[in-house]
Design an enzyme around this catalytic site. Structure first.
Site, mmCIF file in Angstrom:
data_model
loop_
_atom_site.group_PDB
_atom_site.id
_atom_site.type_symbol
_atom_site.label_atom_id
_atom_site.label_comp_id
_atom_site.label_asym_id
_atom_site.label_seq_id
_atom_site.Cartn_x
_atom_site.Cartn_y
_atom_site.Cartn_z
ATOM 1 N N LYS A 124 0.699 -1.153 0.035
ATOM 2 C CA LYS A 124 0.088 -0.185 0.032
ATOM 3 C C LYS A 124 1.028 1.211 0.029
ATOM 4 C CE LYS A 124 -3.801 -2.554 1.938
ATOM 5 N NZ LYS A 124 -4.797 -2.806 3.055
ATOM 6 N N ASP A 151 -11.126 2.887 3.210
ATOM 7 C CA ASP A 151 -11.261 1.430 3.035
ATOM 8 C C ASP A 151 -12.752 1.009 2.828
ATOM 9 O OD1 ASP A 151 -9.371 -0.638 3.155
ATOM 10 O OD2 ASP A 151 -9.103 -0.362 5.620
ATOM 11 N N GLN A 197 -4.995 -1.488 9.026
ATOM 12 C CA GLN A 197 -4.833 -2.743 8.489
ATOM 13 C C GLN A 197 -5.534 -3.825 9.488
ATOM 14 O OE1 GLN A 197 -3.967 -3.228 5.505
ATOM 15 N NE2 GLN A 197 -4.119 -5.651 5.611
HETATM 16 N N1 GUN Z 1 -7.403 -6.875 5.845
HETATM 17 C C1 GUN Z 1 -7.584 -7.583 4.789
HETATM 18 N N2 GUN Z 1 -7.871 -6.858 3.596
HETATM 19 C C2 GUN Z 1 -8.267 -5.647 4.145
HETATM 20 C C3 GUN Z 1 -8.362 -4.320 3.694
HETATM 21 O O1 GUN Z 1 -8.904 -4.255 2.388
HETATM 22 N N3 GUN Z 1 -8.435 -3.265 4.350
HETATM 23 C C4 GUN Z 1 -7.786 -3.361 5.563
HETATM 24 N N4 GUN Z 1 -7.621 -2.151 6.271
HETATM 25 N N5 GUN Z 1 -7.253 -4.508 6.193
HETATM 26 C C5 GUN Z 1 -7.447 -5.627 5.239
#
Ligand code: GUN
Length: 291
Positions: free
Chosen positions: A57, A124, A101
């Site tokens: 990311k 998100d 996350q």
């Molecule tokens: N954990 C697994 N997929 C995601 C996601 O798309 N965003 C976040 N913040 N955590 C995750």
């Protein structure tokens, strides 16, 4: 039955194209407004997969010219400390997007954390406000993985109105918002989950299959309706280190009309839509939104 070979829905190529467009727009916005869109990423603990996701990311952000703010907190971070950091970032005018996350360590309540994020910075798309907006057919910030799946479906050029879509998996972050996206697009939607009685019968009549169960090879190729679109959200590591999904790709690709590979399908699209959401949040903050 005649054996066909599915067209590959190449998420890597689509993500590359979209990220190029995002990069161009970010350069223009930065020039015009004197600052770049900013994304804050918070990681709590030592989950190795989460570290890889967060690193990707961060690289994604830097490649399109964002300001990226990274917080790597120890596993014993208190919920109160995390809420304090979110509150600071909610007020920080340089930060347009905030992402925590998942999963967070067990002593932290993930719902409390997600609801503490300013919905206007919830890139998100997990906050109940943003899920509610999608439910009410007025999407604001959209959940990244379902949003990426919709972009992949767009690539087929098919009219989704009235298509039979079957989603396998009812999670808050994929299955449920995916159902809302497909409903908004005019598809007929079925959501299958762990209590579904005859998964095969549902898959056999699906024009669109979204596999997001988190179970390697759950969906057999022989179940796929000839010509169907198959989007595989699953990602699993085999013993030999290679990656695979929830769908038996080899056999499914002999029946499907379109199919996403793993890797190189949905995965690169999720981060791309996170970048798109951050640009959207930036534009909302500076009052340059198209909405
Ligand atoms: N954990 C697994 N997929 C995601 C996601 O798309 N965003 C976040 N913040 N955590 C995750």
């Amino acid at each position: 039955m005649t054996i066909t070979t599915a067209q590959i829905l190449d998420g890597k190529a689509l993500a590359h194209r979209l990220r190029k467009e995002i990069g161009t727009e970010v350069a223009e916005l930065t020039q015009k407004h004197g600052r770049a869109p900013g994304l804050a990423v918070i990681l709590v603990g030592d989950d190795p997969a989460s570290h890889v996701y967060v690193r990707n990311k961060k690289i994604g952000c830097e490649n399109v010219g964002f300001a990226s703010f990274s917080y790597e907190l120890p596993a014993d971070t208190s919920q109160q400390h995390l809420l304090g950091l979110i509150s600071e970032l909610n007020r920080d005018p340089k930060v347009d997007g905030i992402l925590v996350q998942l999963p967070v360590p067990a002593h932290i309540n993930s719902e409390t954390i997600l609801e503490a994020i300013d919905p206007g910075k919830d890139v998100d798309g997990f906050h109940p406000y943003n899920i509610g907006r999608l439910t009410a057919r007025k999407p604001a910030l959209r959940s990244c993985t379902p949003y990426g799946c919709m972009k992949l479906l767009e690539e087929t050029g098919l009219d989704l109105h009235g298509m039979e879509s079957v989603i396998v998996g009812a999670s808050n972050i994929v299955g449920r918002p995916m159902a809302l996206e497909l409903l908004l697009a005019g598809a007929t939607v079925t959501v299958c989950h762990r209590f579904t009685k005859n998964l095969q019968a549902h898959i056999e009549r699906a024009d669109i299959v979204i596999a997001a169960a988190g179970k390697q090879g759950l969906i057999q190729g022989e179940w796929i309706k000839p010509g169907a679109v198959v989007i595989d959200v699953g990602i699993h590591r085999r013993a030999d280190g290679t990656l695979t999904g929830d769908v038996a790709f080899e056999s499914a690709s002999k029946r499907a009309g379109w199919i996403t590979p793993v890797p190189g399908g949905v995965g690169p699209m999720t981060i791309t839509m996170l970048l798109a959401n951050t640009v959207q949040a930036f534009k909302n903050h500076i009052g340059e939104s198209d909405d």
